[in-house]
Design an enzyme around this catalytic site. Structure first.
Site, PDB file in Angstrom:
ATOM      1  N   HIS A   8       0.832  -1.201   0.000  1.00  0.00           N
ATOM      2  CA  HIS A   8       0.000   0.000   0.000  1.00  0.00           C
ATOM      3  C   HIS A   8       0.871   1.257   0.000  1.00  0.00           C
ATOM      4  O   HIS A   8       2.058   1.236   0.329  1.00  0.00           O
ATOM      5  CB  HIS A   8      -0.915   0.012   1.228  1.00  0.00           C
ATOM      6  CG  HIS A   8      -0.162   0.051   2.528  1.00  0.00           C
ATOM      7  ND1 HIS A   8       0.401   1.202   3.039  1.00  0.00           N
ATOM      8  CD2 HIS A   8       0.138  -0.930   3.415  1.00  0.00           C
ATOM      9  CE1 HIS A   8       1.008   0.938   4.188  1.00  0.00           C
ATOM     10  NE2 HIS A   8       0.866  -0.354   4.436  1.00  0.00           N
ATOM     11  N   HIS A 144       0.661  -5.445   2.955  1.00  0.00           N
ATOM     12  CA  HIS A 144       1.520  -4.689   3.868  1.00  0.00           C
ATOM     13  C   HIS A 144       2.934  -5.271   3.892  1.00  0.00           C
ATOM     14  O   HIS A 144       3.152  -6.434   3.556  1.00  0.00           O
ATOM     15  CB  HIS A 144       0.924  -4.725   5.271  1.00  0.00           C
ATOM     16  CG  HIS A 144      -0.543  -4.438   5.297  1.00  0.00           C
ATOM     17  ND1 HIS A 144      -1.055  -3.170   5.421  1.00  0.00           N
ATOM     18  CD2 HIS A 144      -1.613  -5.265   5.182  1.00  0.00           C
ATOM     19  CE1 HIS A 144      -2.380  -3.223   5.386  1.00  0.00           C
ATOM     20  NE2 HIS A 144      -2.738  -4.476   5.239  1.00  0.00           N
TER      21      HIS A 144
END
Length: 201
Positions: A8, A144
């Site tokens: 992200h 992540h």
């Protein structure tokens, strides 16, 4: 199968080196730009994406949506995978690097997800995705740093060590896994050359 691992974009907590974990922090404006750039790269090198899979946390979901919009992939078709949630860092979440070093030397935090559990989860979600979408050619995973690193560590049988120097998941970074018959090639996107460069391990 090509699996594209995308971290992200930046959040305000990333910017101040605060550990996020399960804490749900949205993208900041710079993070949105980072992901827009990543989306442009994906559109260039892999315009035909079959599946987009995202962590349930908003910073990943928003990143996945930005990429989907760029690829004309319907947002409602983004698959939310709970096992892609970031590693829980327990009492370390919300602390800056300085605060963590002062309070918890060694970066072992009370109530954090253990390394063993993280690697087990990473291997499980990888095997689940490759089995479920075995008939697909291009799969995007938006998640992540820790869980993506754990996936790479798990599938290389720890030849690429978790948190090591062979690769780094910066916000908006892209890595490609070429997976077939249990053979694996890992490559990182080289922005200077506009190509994926294989990582030897």
């Amino acid at each position: 199968m090509n699996l594209y691992l995308i971290r992200h974009g930046e959040t305000d907590w990333n910017k101040t080196s605060r550990l996020q974990g399960h804490t749900d922090i949205p993208l900041n404006n710079n993070g949105k730009m980072q992901v827009s750039h990543a989306a442009d790269i994906i559109a260039d090198v892999c315009p035909n994406v079959d599946v987009i899979i995202s962590s349930p946390l908003s910073r990943a979901c928003e990143s996945a949506a930005i990429i989907a919009d760029r690829l004309d992939y319907k947002n409602e078709n983004i698959i939310i995978e709970q096992l892609l949630i970031e590693r829980s860092f327990g009492k370390g979440e919300g602390l800056t690097a300085l605060e963590r070093n002062e309070k918890y030397p060694g970066n072992i935090f009370p109530d954090m997800e253990s390394y063993e559990d993280l690697i087990h989860r990473a291997r499980s979600v990888f095997l689940s995705i490759t089995k479920q979408f075995a008939d697909k050619q291009n799969v995007l995973i938006v998640a992540h740093g820790a869980i993506l690193y754990a996936i790479v560590t798990a599938i290389t049988d720890e030849k690429i060590t978790y948190g090591g120097n062979l690769l780094t998941f910066h916000p908006g970074s892209i890595f490609r896994l070429k997976y077939s018959d249990k053979k694996m090639e890992i490559a990182g996107y080289d922005a200077d050359k506009n190509v994926f460069t294989e990582i030897l391990y």
